[in-house]
Write a protein that holds these residues in place. Sequence first.
Motif, mmCIF file in Angstrom:
data_model
loop_
_atom_site.group_PDB
_atom_site.id
_atom_site.type_symbol
_atom_site.label_atom_id
_atom_site.label_comp_id
_atom_site.label_asym_id
_atom_site.label_seq_id
_atom_site.Cartn_x
_atom_site.Cartn_y
_atom_site.Cartn_z
ATOM 1 N N ALA A 153 32.922 38.101 39.208
ATOM 2 C CA ALA A 153 31.515 38.173 39.586
ATOM 3 C C ALA A 153 31.364 38.250 41.101
ATOM 4 O O ALA A 153 30.500 38.980 41.616
ATOM 5 N N ALA A 154 32.191 37.507 41.830
ATOM 6 C CA ALA A 154 32.135 37.550 43.288
ATOM 7 C C ALA A 154 32.467 38.939 43.804
ATOM 8 O O ALA A 154 31.819 39.448 44.728
ATOM 9 N N ALA A 155 33.474 39.573 43.202
ATOM 10 C CA ALA A 155 33.863 40.918 43.624
ATOM 11 C C ALA A 155 32.752 41.924 43.344
ATOM 12 O O ALA A 155 32.436 42.775 44.182
ATOM 13 N N PHE A 156 32.135 41.828 42.173
ATOM 14 C CA PHE A 156 31.046 42.753 41.849
ATOM 15 C C PHE A 156 29.827 42.469 42.727
ATOM 16 O O PHE A 156 29.118 43.409 43.126
ATOM 17 N N TYR A 157 29.554 41.203 43.014
ATOM 18 C CA TYR A 157 28.397 40.873 43.859
ATOM 19 C C TYR A 157 28.587 41.442 45.262
ATOM 20 O O TYR A 157 27.637 41.963 45.860
ATOM 21 N N ARG A 158 29.793 41.367 45.776
ATOM 22 C CA ARG A 158 30.022 41.809 47.150
ATOM 23 C C ARG A 158 30.185 43.323 47.248
ATOM 24 O O ARG A 158 29.637 43.950 48.155
ATOM 25 N N TRP A 159 30.951 43.903 46.324
ATOM 26 C CA TRP A 159 31.301 45.322 46.452
ATOM 27 C C TRP A 159 30.697 46.198 45.365
ATOM 28 O O TRP A 159 30.967 47.390 45.315
ATOM 29 N N GLY A 161 30.252 48.452 42.578
ATOM 30 C CA GLY A 161 31.195 49.225 41.779
ATOM 31 C C GLY A 161 32.644 48.960 42.133
ATOM 32 O O GLY A 161 33.533 49.078 41.280
ATOM 33 N N GLY A 162 32.888 48.586 43.375
ATOM 34 C CA GLY A 162 34.249 48.273 43.791
ATOM 35 C C GLY A 162 34.801 47.044 43.092
ATOM 36 O O GLY A 162 36.013 46.804 43.098
ATOM 37 N N GLY A 163 33.920 46.275 42.484
ATOM 38 C CA GLY A 163 34.367 45.092 41.751
ATOM 39 C C GLY A 163 35.230 45.422 40.555
ATOM 40 O O GLY A 163 35.914 44.536 40.017
ATOM 41 N N LEU A 164 35.215 46.690 40.117
ATOM 42 C CA LEU A 164 36.085 47.088 39.007
ATOM 43 C C LEU A 164 37.549 46.776 39.304
ATOM 44 O O LEU A 164 38.333 46.504 38.391
ATOM 45 N N LEU A 165 37.904 46.813 40.584
ATOM 46 C CA LEU A 165 39.291 46.540 40.967
ATOM 47 C C LEU A 165 39.660 45.077 40.742
ATOM 48 O O LEU A 165 40.849 44.727 40.749
ATOM 49 N N SER A 166 38.659 44.226 40.550
ATOM 50 C CA SER A 166 38.941 42.804 40.329
ATOM 51 C C SER A 166 39.285 42.497 38.876
ATOM 52 O O SER A 166 39.749 41.393 38.571
ATOM 53 N N ILE A 167 39.049 43.451 37.986
ATOM 54 C CA ILE A 167 39.280 43.174 36.568
ATOM 55 C C ILE A 167 40.752 42.897 36.250
ATOM 56 O O ILE A 167 41.056 41.910 35.562
ATOM 57 N N PRO A 168 41.710 43.719 36.745
ATOM 58 C CA PRO A 168 43.123 43.401 36.434
ATOM 59 C C PRO A 168 43.555 42.022 36.919
ATOM 60 O O PRO A 168 44.139 41.259 36.121
ATOM 61 N N PRO A 169 43.296 41.630 38.194
ATOM 62 C CA PRO A 169 43.683 40.265 38.569
ATOM 63 C C PRO A 169 42.888 39.196 37.828
ATOM 64 O O PRO A 169 43.387 38.095 37.587
ATOM 65 N N GLY A 170 41.632 39.507 37.446
ATOM 66 C CA GLY A 170 40.856 38.551 36.659
ATOM 67 C C GLY A 170 41.483 38.325 35.292
ATOM 68 O O GLY A 170 41.596 37.182 34.822
ATOM 69 N N VAL A 171 41.893 39.412 34.654
ATOM 70 C CA VAL A 171 42.598 39.287 33.377
ATOM 71 C C VAL A 171 43.929 38.563 33.579
ATOM 72 O O VAL A 171 44.366 37.782 32.726
ATOM 73 N N GLY A 172 44.550 38.789 34.742
ATOM 74 C CA GLY A 172 45.795 38.088 35.048
ATOM 75 C C GLY A 172 45.607 36.578 35.093
ATOM 76 O O GLY A 172 46.469 35.826 34.634
ATOM 77 N N LEU A 173 44.476 36.118 35.635
ATOM 78 C CA LEU A 173 44.178 34.681 35.634
ATOM 79 C C LEU A 173 44.069 34.149 34.208
ATOM 80 O O LEU A 173 44.580 33.064 33.890
ATOM 81 N N ILE A 174 43.404 34.925 33.364
ATOM 82 C CA ILE A 174 43.264 34.513 31.967
ATOM 83 C C ILE A 174 44.623 34.466 31.279
ATOM 84 O O ILE A 174 44.938 33.531 30.541
ATOM 85 N N LEU A 175 45.448 35.477 31.524
ATOM 86 C CA LEU A 175 46.783 35.510 30.935
ATOM 87 C C LEU A 175 47.607 34.308 31.379
ATOM 88 O O LEU A 175 48.375 33.745 30.596
#
Length: 234
Positions: A153-159, A161-175
Motif C-alpha cells: 500500500a505504501a508503494a502504491f500510495y507513493r508511486w 502505478g509504480g507500486g506494481l513493482l512492490s507485489i513480488p517482494p510483498g508476496v515474498g514477505l508472505i512466503l
Amino acid sequence: MRFPSRLLAANLFFAGMVWAAFYVVTTLITVAIAVFGTLTHSVWEGATQVPRWFALFVGVAMIREFLPLYIAHGQTRRQFGAQAAVTIALYAPALSALLVLGYLLETLLYNVAGWPQELARAHLFASPTDVPLVFLEYLVEFLAWIVAGTFMAAAFYRWQGGGLLSIPPGVGLILLGEAAIGTELQLPFIQIPLDVTSTPAVLTALAGGIGCFLLGLAMTWSIIRDVPLRNRLA
C-alpha cells in the motif's frame, strides 16, 4: 486525535463483528455439509484461508486511509510509523485469538454432534484444541500478511502505478511467514506448497514471524519516511 488507541479499538471492534458473521456462515456451511453430505474434516480449518486476506487489507488501510488522516491531524511520519507498528503488534494476536476461539467452538459443536474434526493439511498444531500452537501459527501468518499489505500500500500510495513493482517482494514477505510455519500459500488459481520434512520448532516459527514483521516494517518505513501527502481526488 489519539493514536494508536483509537485506531486499534475501532479496528478490533470491526474485526469482532466480521468474525461473528464469519463464524455464523462457516457454521451454517458445516451443518449443511453434515446434513446433505459427509463431514469428515474441520470446516473452520479451510475457512481460515479467508481471514489472511482480511489481515492483508487491514495493512493496506493502515497506509491508504490512516497515514494521510493522522499526518493531516498533526502526527509526524516517524510518530505514525512507530505507532502503526504498535497497532500491528497488538492487532495480529487479537486476530489469532479469534481464530483460536473459532476452532474451540467448532470442537464443541463436533463433539456434541459426534462428527470427526480431522485436519486436512499440516500445521504447527496436531489438534484444534492445542491452543498455544494454534495461536502461534496464525499469529505468524497474520504478522506476515499485515506487513505485506502495509508495504504494498505504501508503494502504491507513493508511486501509484509504480507500486506494481512492490507485489513480488510483498508476496515474498508472505512466503517468508508461511514458510516459518511450514504450511502452504494459497492464492487465487495458485497453490504454493511450503511443507517442510518436519514440523518447524516453536522458536523457529516465532523467529520467522518476528523477522518477517520487522523486515516488513523496515521496507514500509523506507517508503513512507518522506512520502508527500496526496490529494484524495488525484
